[in-house]
Design an enzyme around this catalytic site. Structure first.
Site, PDB file in Angstrom:
ATOM      1  N   GLU A   1       0.955  -1.367  -0.106  1.00  0.00           N
ATOM      2  CA  GLU A   1       0.047   0.065   0.021  1.00  0.00           C
ATOM      3  C   GLU A   1       0.811   1.120   0.108  1.00  0.00           C
ATOM      4  O   GLU A   1       1.506   1.712   1.047  1.00  0.00           O
ATOM      5  CB  GLU A   1      -0.815   0.012   1.236  1.00  0.00           C
ATOM      6  CG  GLU A   1      -2.148   0.827   1.124  1.00  0.00           C
ATOM      7  CD  GLU A   1      -1.616   2.280   1.411  1.00  0.00           C
ATOM      8  OE1 GLU A   1      -1.209   3.202   0.385  1.00  0.00           O
ATOM      9  OE2 GLU A   1      -1.658   2.731   2.685  1.00  0.00           O
TER      10      GLU A   1
ATOM     11  N   GLU B   1       3.014   8.655  -4.530  1.00  0.00           N
ATOM     12  CA  GLU B   1       3.896   8.375  -3.648  1.00  0.00           C
ATOM     13  C   GLU B   1       4.773   7.108  -4.270  1.00  0.00           C
ATOM     14  O   GLU B   1       5.874   6.699  -3.338  1.00  0.00           O
ATOM     15  CB  GLU B   1       3.240   8.194  -2.180  1.00  0.00           C
ATOM     16  CG  GLU B   1       2.470   9.163  -1.507  1.00  0.00           C
ATOM     17  CD  GLU B   1       1.651   8.557  -0.324  1.00  0.00           C
ATOM     18  OE1 GLU B   1       2.123   7.563   0.178  1.00  0.00           O
ATOM     19  OE2 GLU B   1       1.082   9.651   0.030  1.00  0.00           O
TER      20      GLU B   1
HETATM   21  C1  SAM Z   1       1.618   4.473   3.028  1.00  0.00           C
HETATM   22  S1  SAM Z   1       2.553   3.594   4.225  1.00  0.00           S
HETATM   23  C2  SAM Z   1       1.566   1.856   4.501  1.00  0.00           C
HETATM   24  C3  SAM Z   1       2.275   1.344   5.745  1.00  0.00           C
HETATM   25  C4  SAM Z   1       1.415   0.171   6.112  1.00  0.00           C
HETATM   26  N1  SAM Z   1       1.411  -0.909   4.990  1.00  0.00           N
HETATM   27  C5  SAM Z   1       0.157   0.628   6.422  1.00  0.00           C
HETATM   28  O1  SAM Z   1      -0.843   0.273   5.738  1.00  0.00           O
HETATM   29  O2  SAM Z   1      -0.288   1.125   7.527  1.00  0.00           O
HETATM   30  C6  SAM Z   1       3.896   2.851   3.103  1.00  0.00           C
HETATM   31  C7  SAM Z   1       4.827   2.162   3.816  1.00  0.00           C
HETATM   32  O3  SAM Z   1       6.005   1.781   2.937  1.00  0.00           O
HETATM   33  C8  SAM Z   1       7.187   2.106   3.213  1.00  0.00           C
HETATM   34  N2  SAM Z   1       7.971   2.153   2.085  1.00  0.00           N
HETATM   35  C9  SAM Z   1       7.935   3.013   1.011  1.00  0.00           C
HETATM   36  N3  SAM Z   1       8.867   2.909   0.147  1.00  0.00           N
HETATM   37  C10 SAM Z   1       9.483   1.893   0.397  1.00  0.00           C
HETATM   38  C11 SAM Z   1      10.607   1.314  -0.253  1.00  0.00           C
HETATM   39  N4  SAM Z   1      11.023   1.450  -1.448  1.00  0.00           N
HETATM   40  N5  SAM Z   1      10.956  -0.046   0.359  1.00  0.00           N
HETATM   41  C12 SAM Z   1      10.404  -0.445   1.709  1.00  0.00           C
HETATM   42  N6  SAM Z   1       9.444   0.143   2.256  1.00  0.00           N
HETATM   43  C13 SAM Z   1       9.059   1.318   1.805  1.00  0.00           C
HETATM   44  C14 SAM Z   1       7.214   3.546   4.058  1.00  0.00           C
HETATM   45  O4  SAM Z   1       7.952   3.643   4.924  1.00  0.00           O
HETATM   46  C15 SAM Z   1       5.732   3.175   4.968  1.00  0.00           C
HETATM   47  O5  SAM Z   1       6.060   2.534   5.912  1.00  0.00           O
END
Ligand code: SAM
Length: 603
Positions: free
Chosen positions: A403, A412
Site C-alpha cells: 500500500e 507516492e
Molecule cells: C503508506 S505507508 C503504509 C504502511 C502500512 N502498510 C499500512 O497500511 O499502514 C507505506 C509504507 O511503505 C514504506 N516504504 C515506502 N517505500 C518503500 C521502499 N522502497 N521500501 C520499503 N518500504 C517502503 C514506508 O516507509 C511506509 O512505511
C-alpha cells in the site's frame, strides 16, 4: 444612515465640518456587540455606474463614508448592494480601493440568484442574465480579493441545479431569502419548495448564514403570537413577537431536520479546505502518529484482507491447503497492519503462509518486531529492514502485498517501488494492488485559490496539495489520467506518462471559473476488490486519503457548452518524479511545474 441623505445636498457650514447623518448613536451597543453580532448594510440607493454624474459622485462618497463608519465600529462584514446593471466597472474600482485599506472586515456583495436585464428582478422576463457573470466580472476587477465575498439573494425562481452548484465553489457568506420566495403549506404557514429546501440545506452544510428579508406576506392562522403582536412587517423587536418569526421557525426546522454529521465527517471538519503538502513516504520516514492514523482505517484493511483471501483461494486449491505454503511479501509493511490482514486472510481461508515484511523505515521496523513478538508470529513472519528496490530476497513470492498509494494513486511512487520489488515476484505471482488509476476533474475552488495566492509566489501555484475538499464546485465528471499495472511484464517499463483530456461543460451550468483540478485514485486490489476515493466509486467510510488539488496560476473562465482541454505529464529524473500540467483550451495557461522546479517527489 438616513435614506434621504445625499452628500451633494449637504451645505457645509462655515467651519467646513458636518456630522454624518447616522440613524442613532453607536452607544446603543457595546463595541463587542457591534463586532460580533452586526453586519453593516450599505445604502441600497448607491449606483456607482450611473450615467448621472451627481448620483455617481454621491454614491462614491456615501460608500466610503459608510465603510469608514463600519470599520470604526469594527464590524465583521458589510453588505454591499447588488450592482445595478451588467457593467459595474466604477463600483468595482471603488470597492477595490476600499479593499486595499481594509483590515479584517469582509465585504459581501449582494448578488441576486436570478436577474433580468432590465433590473426588474422579474424572473419571467425574457432577458434573464446570469448573475454569476456579474459576480465574476466584479471579482476579476478586484483581483480575486480574499475579503470580497457574496451574499446571494434567493427569490421564488431558481436556476438549474448545475447553475446553482457553481456557487458552492465561490465564497458565499450569506443567503438572503425574501419572504416572497416562501410558499404556504396546508396549515397556512410558510414553507419552501423542495428545490429551495435542498439549496438551504446545502448552504447550512457550507456554513452560509441564512438571512430572512422582506415583509410578512403570509396570513397566519389565528392565535399565532407572531402576527397577533404585529402585522405590519416592520416591527423589529426581536424575540417571539418578531413578524418574520414564522419564516425563521421554518428555516430552523429545516436545520433541525438535517441528519447529524457522521462521526468521521465530524472528525474531519477541521481539515475542510485546508491545504496540506502530500506525504513523501519514500524520501522521508513517516512518524508514529501518521502510522497510527492509517491503522485506524479498518475499511482499508478489510478490503486488503478480502483481496488476499481471493488470491489465496485462486493460488492454492482446497486439496493442497494443508501441504502448500504460500510465500507472501508485504512490501512497505509500516507497523504491520497488512501483515495482520494477510494472516487473518490465511486463517479465514485455511491456507498456510510464509510472510516477509519488508520496510525501509528503521523506526517502524522497531514496532514491527514488537508486534511479531507480541502476537507470536516469529515462525511465520520474517522482518526485513531494507528498501524493497535493493533487497536481495532469499526466495520468490507468490503474492506481493503493498500500500504505497497517494491521493493521486502513483504520486507516492508506488510504480517505481513495485518495479523494484517485481524481481522477487514469481512469474505467475500476484500483486495486490494489481492496478491503480488517477482521475481529475476541473473545480471552482475560490477558497483554495486564495490560500495558494496568499503566498505570493509561483512555487505554491505549482504544487499539488492534499485537501479535504468541501467548498468546491465539481464542474464536470472525473476522467482517468494515468494507469499503472503490476506486475508489469512489458518491455517498455517507463513510468513517464502524458495524457490530454477534454472536459465538456454542461449546457445548463452557465459560465464557471476553474481554479484548478481535483485529483483522486481508484485501485484494483485483486479481481473485483477495489479501493479508492474517486467520488462516483469511492470506498464508503474509508478515511486514509483526501483528494489532491492541482491549482492554476490564473483561473480560467469556461463558458456554457465550451470545453476545457488540459494536459498532465508524469516525468522523472535520476532523483525525482514530478507532474507538469497546463491548459490548452479555451485559453492557454503556462505549463505548471516545468522540470519539477516547484514540486517533486524524491526517489
Ligand atoms: C503508506 S505507508 C503504509 C504502511 C502500512 N502498510 C499500512 O497500511 O499502514 C507505506 C509504507 O511503505 C514504506 N516504504 C515506502 N517505500 C518503500 C521502499 N522502497 N521500501 C520499503 N518500504 C517502503 C514506508 O516507509 C511506509 O512505511
Amino acid at each position: 444612515m438616513d435614506p434621504s441623505y445625499r452628500p451633494s445636498l449637504v451645505h457645509k457650514n462655515s467651519s467646513g465640518s458636518v456630522a454624518l447623518p447616522f440613524a442613532g448613536s453607536d452607544l446603543v451597543l457595546s463595541p463587542s456587540q457591534w463586532s460580533r453580532h452586526v453586519v453593516g448594510k450599505i445604502s441600497s440607493w448607491i449606483d456607482l455606474d450611473s450615467e448621472d454624474e451627481i448620483l455617481r459622485a454621491d454614491s462614491e462618497t456615501t460608500l466610503k463614508q459608510e465603510i469608514s463608519w463600519a470599520s470604526h465600529l469594527s464590524l465583521q462584514a458589510c453588505l454591499l448592494p447588488a450592482p445595478k446593471g451588467k457593467s459595474c466597472g466604477n463600483y468595482a474600482r471603488c470597492v477595490n480601493q476600499i479593499l486595499q485599506n481594509l483590515n479584517n472586515m469582509q465585504l459581501w456583495l449582494r448578488i441576486p440568484l436570478v436577474k433580468s436585464e432590465d433590473d426588474s428582478m422579474d424572473v419571467n422576463s425574457d432577458n434573464l442574465i446570469d448573475s454569476w457573470e456579474i459576480w465574476n466580472s466584479f471579482r476579476l476587477l478586484c483581483e480575486h480579493h480574499s475579503h470580497l465575498s457574496i451574499a446571494l439573494d434567493i427569490l421564488t425562481s431558481l436556476p438549474s441545479a448545475n447553475s446553482l452548484g457553481r456557487w458552492f465553489g465561490e465564497s458565499v457568506r450569506a443567503a438572503i431569502i425574501n419572504t416572497d420566495a416562501f410558499l404556504t403549506n396546508a396549515r397556512g404557514y410558510p414553507c419552501l419548495s423542495k428545490r429551495h429546501q435542498k439549496l438551504i440545506t446545502g448552504f447550512f452544510n457550507h456554513s452560509v448564514q441564512i438571512v430572512i428579508s422582506g415583509k410578512l406576506v403570509h396570513r397566519l392562522p389565528k392565535g399565532n403570537t407572531a402576527v397577533a403582536s404585529n402585522s405590519d412587517g416592520n416591527n423589529v423587536d426581536g424575540g417571539q413577537g418578531h413578524p418574520l418569526r414564522p419564516y425563521l421557525d421554518y428555516i430552523a426546522y429545516l436545520y433541525q431536520r438535517m441528519d447529524p454529521l457522521p462521526e468521521q465527517e465530524r472528525f474531519e471538519l477541521g481539515y475542510r479546505d485546508f491545504l496540506q503538502s502530500p506525504l513523501q513516504p519514500l524520501m522521508d520516514n513517516l512518524e508514529a502518529q501518521t502510522y497510527e492514523t492509517f491503522e485506524k482505517d479498518t475499511v482499508k484493511y478489510i478490503q486488503y484482507q478480502r483481496a488476499v483471501c481471493k488470491a489465496l483461494l485462486d493460488k492454492v486449491p482446497e486439496k493442497e491447503a494443508l501441504t502448500t505454503t504460500t510465500v507472501l511479501m508485504v512490501v512497505g509493511a509500516g507497523r504491520g497492519p497488512l501483515v495482520r490482514a494477510s494472516l487473518q486472510a490465511a486463517e479465514e481461508t485455511g491456507r498456510k503462509l510464509r510472510v516477509y515484511a519488508v520496510e525501509k523505515n528503521p523506526n517502524a521496523v522497531v514496532t514491527l518486531h514488537g508486534l511479531v513478538k507480541l502476537e507470536g508470529w516469529e515462525n511465520i513472519v520474517t522482518i526485513i529492514s531494507c528498501d524493497m528496490r535493493h533487497w536481495d530476497a532469499p526466495e520468490k513470492a507468490d503474492i506481493l502485498v503493498s500500500e504505497l498509494l497517494g491521493s493521486f494513486g502513483d504520486n507516492e511512487l508506488s510504480p517505481e517501488c513495485l518495479d523494484g520489488a517485481q524481481r522477487f515476484l514469481k512469474q505467475d505471482g500476484i500483486s495486490i494492488p494489481s492496478s491503480y488509476t488517477s482521475f481529475i476533474q476541473p473545480v471552482t475552488a475560490s477558497k483554495l485559490y486564495n490560500d495558494v495566492k496568499s503566498h505570493k509566489d509561483v512555487v505554491h501555484f505549482e504544487t499539488a496539495y492534499v485537501v479535504k475538499l468541501h467548498n468546491v464546485a465539481r464542474l464536470a465528471p472525473t476522467q482517468p489520467v494515468f494507469t499503472f499495472t503490476h506486475p508489469n511484464h512489458s518491455t517498455d517499463r517507463s513510468n513517464d506518462r502524458h495524457k490530454k483530456l477534454r472536459f465538456e461543460m454542461p449546457n445548463d451550468t452557465g459560465s464557471a471559473m476553474v481554479h484548478g483540478f481535483a485529483g483522486y485514485f481508484d485501485a484494483t486490489l485483486y479481481k473485483d476488490i477495489h479501493l479508492g476515493i474517486e467520488p462516483s466509486t469511492a470506498t464508503p467510510n474509508m478515511f486514509s486519503w483526501f483528494a489532491i488539488f492541482f491549482p492554476l496560476r490564473t483561473p480560467i473562465c469556461l463558458h456554457p457548452g465550451s470545453s476545457l482541454e488540459v494536459h498532465f505529464w508524469r516525468c522523472s529524473g535520476p532523483t525525482k518524479v514530478w507532474y507538469e500540467w497546463g491548459v490548452t483550451s479555451p485559453t492557454a495557461s503556462p505549463i505548471h511545474n516545468s522540470n519539477g522546479r516547484s514540486y517533486w517527489v524524491g526517489l
